[in-house]
Design a protein around this motif. Structure first.
Motif, PDB file in Angstrom:
ATOM      1  N   MET A  54      16.560  -8.643  -2.318  1.00  0.00           N
ATOM      2  CA  MET A  54      15.664  -7.522  -2.619  1.00  0.00           C
ATOM      3  C   MET A  54      14.207  -7.981  -2.613  1.00  0.00           C
ATOM      4  SD  MET A  54      15.267  -5.509  -6.233  1.00  0.00           S
ATOM      5  CE  MET A  54      14.593  -7.027  -6.943  1.00  0.00           C
ATOM      6  N   ARG A  55      13.939  -9.132  -3.211  1.00  0.00           N
ATOM      7  CA  ARG A  55      12.562  -9.639  -3.276  1.00  0.00           C
ATOM      8  C   ARG A  55      12.046 -10.043  -1.898  1.00  0.00           C
ATOM      9  NH1 ARG A  55      14.016 -12.998  -8.734  1.00  0.00           N
ATOM     10  NH2 ARG A  55      13.380 -11.411 -10.249  1.00  0.00           N
ATOM     11  N   LEU A  56      12.922 -10.600  -1.087  1.00  0.00           N
ATOM     12  CA  LEU A  56      12.516 -10.967   0.273  1.00  0.00           C
ATOM     13  C   LEU A  56      12.207  -9.726   1.098  1.00  0.00           C
ATOM     14  CD1 LEU A  56      15.045 -13.864   0.956  1.00  0.00           C
ATOM     15  CD2 LEU A  56      12.567 -14.090   0.757  1.00  0.00           C
ATOM     16  N   ARG A  57      13.020  -8.679   0.943  1.00  0.00           N
ATOM     17  CA  ARG A  57      12.736  -7.427   1.664  1.00  0.00           C
ATOM     18  C   ARG A  57      11.403  -6.839   1.227  1.00  0.00           C
ATOM     19  NH1 ARG A  57      18.304  -7.001   1.508  1.00  0.00           N
ATOM     20  NH2 ARG A  57      18.290  -6.136  -0.589  1.00  0.00           N
ATOM     21  N   HIS A  58      11.111  -6.950  -0.066  1.00  0.00           N
ATOM     22  CA  HIS A  58       9.836  -6.443  -0.572  1.00  0.00           C
ATOM     23  C   HIS A  58       8.678  -7.224   0.046  1.00  0.00           C
ATOM     24  CE1 HIS A  58       7.073  -5.501  -4.245  1.00  0.00           C
ATOM     25  NE2 HIS A  58       6.783  -4.754  -3.201  1.00  0.00           N
ATOM     26  N   THR A  59       8.837  -8.534   0.139  1.00  0.00           N
ATOM     27  CA  THR A  59       7.797  -9.363   0.762  1.00  0.00           C
ATOM     28  C   THR A  59       7.579  -8.940   2.212  1.00  0.00           C
ATOM     29  OG1 THR A  59       8.266 -11.261  -0.667  1.00  0.00           O
ATOM     30  CG2 THR A  59       7.194 -11.725   1.441  1.00  0.00           C
ATOM     31  N   TYR A  60       8.670  -8.707   2.930  1.00  0.00           N
ATOM     32  CA  TYR A  60       8.562  -8.289   4.328  1.00  0.00           C
ATOM     33  C   TYR A  60       7.856  -6.946   4.439  1.00  0.00           C
ATOM     34  CZ  TYR A  60       9.930  -6.695   8.975  1.00  0.00           C
ATOM     35  OH  TYR A  60       9.912  -6.201  10.249  1.00  0.00           O
ATOM     36  N   GLU A  61       8.170  -6.018   3.525  1.00  0.00           N
ATOM     37  CA  GLU A  61       7.539  -4.706   3.562  1.00  0.00           C
ATOM     38  C   GLU A  61       6.044  -4.803   3.270  1.00  0.00           C
ATOM     39  OE1 GLU A  61       9.801  -2.291   0.906  1.00  0.00           O
ATOM     40  OE2 GLU A  61      11.422  -1.978   2.354  1.00  0.00           O
ATOM     41  N   ILE A  62       5.656  -5.709   2.372  1.00  0.00           N
ATOM     42  CA  ILE A  62       4.228  -5.921   2.094  1.00  0.00           C
ATOM     43  C   ILE A  62       3.526  -6.413   3.351  1.00  0.00           C
ATOM     44  CG2 ILE A  62       2.587  -7.414   0.862  1.00  0.00           C
ATOM     45  CD1 ILE A  62       4.447  -7.273  -1.561  1.00  0.00           C
ATOM     46  N   ILE A  63       4.136  -7.398   4.002  1.00  0.00           N
ATOM     47  CA  ILE A  63       3.537  -7.976   5.209  1.00  0.00           C
ATOM     48  C   ILE A  63       3.391  -6.925   6.306  1.00  0.00           C
ATOM     49  CG2 ILE A  63       3.952  -9.602   7.111  1.00  0.00           C
ATOM     50  CD1 ILE A  63       5.228 -11.471   4.995  1.00  0.00           C
ATOM     51  N   THR A  64       4.466  -6.164   6.553  1.00  0.00           N
ATOM     52  CA  THR A  64       4.411  -5.165   7.630  1.00  0.00           C
ATOM     53  C   THR A  64       3.446  -4.033   7.284  1.00  0.00           C
ATOM     54  OG1 THR A  64       6.397  -4.089   6.720  1.00  0.00           O
ATOM     55  CG2 THR A  64       6.711  -5.653   8.509  1.00  0.00           C
ATOM     56  N   HIS A  65       3.396  -3.657   6.007  1.00  0.00           N
ATOM     57  CA  HIS A  65       2.484  -2.586   5.603  1.00  0.00           C
ATOM     58  C   HIS A  65       1.031  -2.951   5.912  1.00  0.00           C
ATOM     59  CE1 HIS A  65       0.589   0.591   3.277  1.00  0.00           C
ATOM     60  NE2 HIS A  65      -0.089  -0.321   2.594  1.00  0.00           N
ATOM     61  N   PHE A  66       0.623  -4.143   5.511  1.00  0.00           N
ATOM     62  CA  PHE A  66      -0.770  -4.525   5.716  1.00  0.00           C
ATOM     63  C   PHE A  66      -1.066  -4.858   7.183  1.00  0.00           C
ATOM     64  CE2 PHE A  66      -0.508  -5.035   1.120  1.00  0.00           C
ATOM     65  CZ  PHE A  66      -1.714  -4.467   0.728  1.00  0.00           C
ATOM     66  N   SER A  67      -0.057  -5.301   7.910  1.00  0.00           N
ATOM     67  CA  SER A  67      -0.276  -5.601   9.332  1.00  0.00           C
ATOM     68  C   SER A  67      -0.461  -4.334  10.156  1.00  0.00           C
ATOM     69  CB  SER A  67       0.891  -6.418   9.896  1.00  0.00           C
ATOM     70  OG  SER A  67       2.061  -5.626  10.004  1.00  0.00           O
ATOM     71  N   GLN A  68       0.035  -3.191   9.634  1.00  0.00           N
ATOM     72  CA  GLN A  68      -0.026  -1.929  10.374  1.00  0.00           C
ATOM     73  C   GLN A  68      -1.251  -1.085  10.032  1.00  0.00           C
ATOM     74  OE1 GLN A  68       3.717   0.100   9.819  1.00  0.00           O
ATOM     75  NE2 GLN A  68       4.894  -1.664  10.464  1.00  0.00           N
ATOM     76  N   LEU A  69      -2.056  -1.530   9.075  1.00  0.00           N
ATOM     77  CA  LEU A  69      -3.225  -0.756   8.697  1.00  0.00           C
ATOM     78  C   LEU A  69      -4.232  -0.705   9.841  1.00  0.00           C
ATOM     79  CD1 LEU A  69      -3.918  -1.990   5.046  1.00  0.00           C
ATOM     80  CD2 LEU A  69      -2.906   0.186   5.738  1.00  0.00           C
ATOM     81  N   GLU A  70      -4.894   0.435   9.962  1.00  0.00           N
ATOM     82  CA  GLU A  70      -5.988   0.539  10.922  1.00  0.00           C
ATOM     83  C   GLU A  70      -7.095  -0.430  10.523  1.00  0.00           C
ATOM     84  OE1 GLU A  70      -5.969   2.326  13.608  1.00  0.00           O
ATOM     85  OE2 GLU A  70      -4.099   3.419  13.228  1.00  0.00           O
ATOM     86  N   THR A  71      -7.900  -0.862  11.489  1.00  0.00           N
ATOM     87  CA  THR A  71      -8.957  -1.835  11.218  1.00  0.00           C
ATOM     88  C   THR A  71      -9.874  -1.365  10.098  1.00  0.00           C
ATOM     89  OG1 THR A  71      -8.911  -2.515  13.530  1.00  0.00           O
ATOM     90  CG2 THR A  71     -10.843  -3.163  12.231  1.00  0.00           C
TER      91      THR A  71
END
Length: 439
Positions: free
Chosen positions: A116-133
């Motif tokens: 669960m914690r690893l999935r949360h880490t992945y979601e944090i990474i993908t969320h911030f990587s997808q933000l507009e500039t």
């Protein structure tokens, strides 16, 4: 030991509570080199949290994939239901980040909490990587999120020495196409008493093997199908029974007489021809569902989900029964979303497809699919998806259907009253039941 069991990680504390700073936490990452630790600590000290977590995540997933590869790439493909994977494929090419975590959890490399914690880490990474500039200049990973992610990767993966994973099942899997098991074989009895996860995986392994094997290996596989399918047929849910019937239909269409003969013999033993589809239309729906899952679990998912959902909607208003489990699961993924929300255009299209599913087919899903639909059950541990689940069930009034599984019934009762904590508790109970783990 009378049944197959998942390997259980050492329960000792790998990261003491006293380790609070990046340097102290990194010191317990036994799978990282001194240079790796220095780079991570330096990035933290410079405030470059996103850079640190991305670098750390790359190391953690690489370590997990390397460990997973020891069980054989073919088996990993079978666990994921991917029929086009063999031992010559590169594990890095076939496993997404979410696949990697899922398989590591199923094989017991990481605990459900660490998963669960690893999935949360992945979601944090993908969320911030997808933000507009423009947004990324304002929003960024903060120190507390970065520290939590560092702890998750060290506790779940990098702080553990290499382990021997699921050897009992690996040995059993290898026997399925290298020798013929007798009805009285201890391993047959072992499978009959094992958690449902292993019954489902055994069917996937056998159906995949019968499509790939030739010569003596095919002879062993067909013989074992005729021993194991009757042995566990009474325990199987419809989704797995349809999988056997679908494999027979495909072999018949392809003119594979030897395979057809072997599968026919097994189906006759269990009166299983009710589960052979009249045509292969379901294959098209299964591929469409798989495309939705790939988009949902990949990068830029909110943008990429709409096209495959639209493609599924164009296939027709009635989903063939063999494809129903995969299609409902894929559509629920879109409607429930993740902790950051949903893709509204894709979710509206998915709801349109779900809205025409009749109550009897929802009963089928709740009784035969949801108890083992770990992808959906794990989503219900998150507040936003659980809230969306409650809203969807209320919209379709699915609370009072004839549900046989006790925990599914309790889950729907909690859903009716929109008690998120109870929804999450009963979803967790179903996951434990599926894997045969004690809560």
């Amino acid at each position: 030991m009378s049944d197959l069991t998942l390997w259980q990680p050492d329960s000792k504390e790998l990261l003491p509570a006293s380790a609070k700073t990046p340097a102290e936490i990194s010191n317990y990452a036994v799978q990282l080199s001194g240079r790796d630790k220095t780079q991570i600590v330096s990035a933290f000290e410079s405030g470059h949290y996103e850079m640190a977590i991305n670098y750390l995540w790359g190391k953690a997933t690489a370590a997990l994939r390397k460990e997973l590869s020891t069980v054989g790439v073919g088996l990993l493909g079978e666990m994921l239901g991917k029929t086009d994977v063999d031992e010559h494929d590169d594990v890095d090419d076939i496993l997404t980040a979410k696949d990697t975590i899922k398989l590591a959890e199923e094989l017991g490399i990481v605990s459900s909490t660490d998963g669960m914690r690893l999935r949360h880490t992945y979601e944090i990474i993908t969320h911030f990587s997808q933000l507009e500039t423009s947004d990324s200049d304002i929003e960024e990973i903060d120190e507390s999120e970065a520290i939590s992610s560092l702890k998750a990767c060290v506790k779940g993966v990098l702080g553990r020495p290499k382990v021997e994973v699921a050897k009992r099942f690996i040995d059993f899997r290898e026997a399925l196409d290298s020798e013929t098991l007798s009805e009285g074989d201890q391993r047959v009895e072992m499978l009959k008493g094992s958690p449902y996860f292993f019954n489902k995986l055994t069917i996937s392994v056998l159906m995949s093997a019968v499509k790939k094997n030739t010569g003596a290996n095919l002879d062993h596989t067909l013989a074992n199908i005729n021993t194991l399918v009757p042995a566990i047929w009474g325990n199987l849910r419809d989704a797995e029974k349809w999988q056997v019937g679908q494999t027979y239909a495909e072999a018949y269409a392809d003119g594979k007489s030897t395979v057809v003969g072997g599968l026919k013999s097994a189906l006759l033993k269990v009166k299983g021809f009710d589960y052979v589809p009249e045509n292969l239309r379901s294959s098209t729906f299964l591929k469409a569902a798989d495309a939705i899952i790939k988009a949902h679990e990949g990068l830029n998912n909110f943008y990429n989900e709409a096209a495959p959902v639209r493609a599924l909607s164009k296939l027709g208003s009635t989903i063939p029964t063999p494809a129903l489990p995969a299609c409902i699961s894929a559509l629920l993924c879109i409607v429930l979303g993740n902790r950051y929300g949903v893709s509204w255009s894709a979710a509206d299209e998915a709801k349109g497809i779900l809205s025409v599913i009749t109550n009897d087919r929802w009963v089928y899903y709740f009784n035969n699919v949801l108890p083992g639909d770990v992808r959906i059950l794990e989503k219900l541990s998150l507040d936003r998806p659980a809230t969306n689940w409650c809203a969807l069930m209320k919209q379709y009034q699915l609370f009072d259907l004839d549900v046989k599984n006790k925990n599914v019934g309790l889950l729907l009762a909690a859903t009716k009253s929109a008690e998120l904590s109870r929804v999450q508790r009963f979803a967790s109970a179903l996951i434990q039941e599926y894997y045969g783990k004690k809560s």
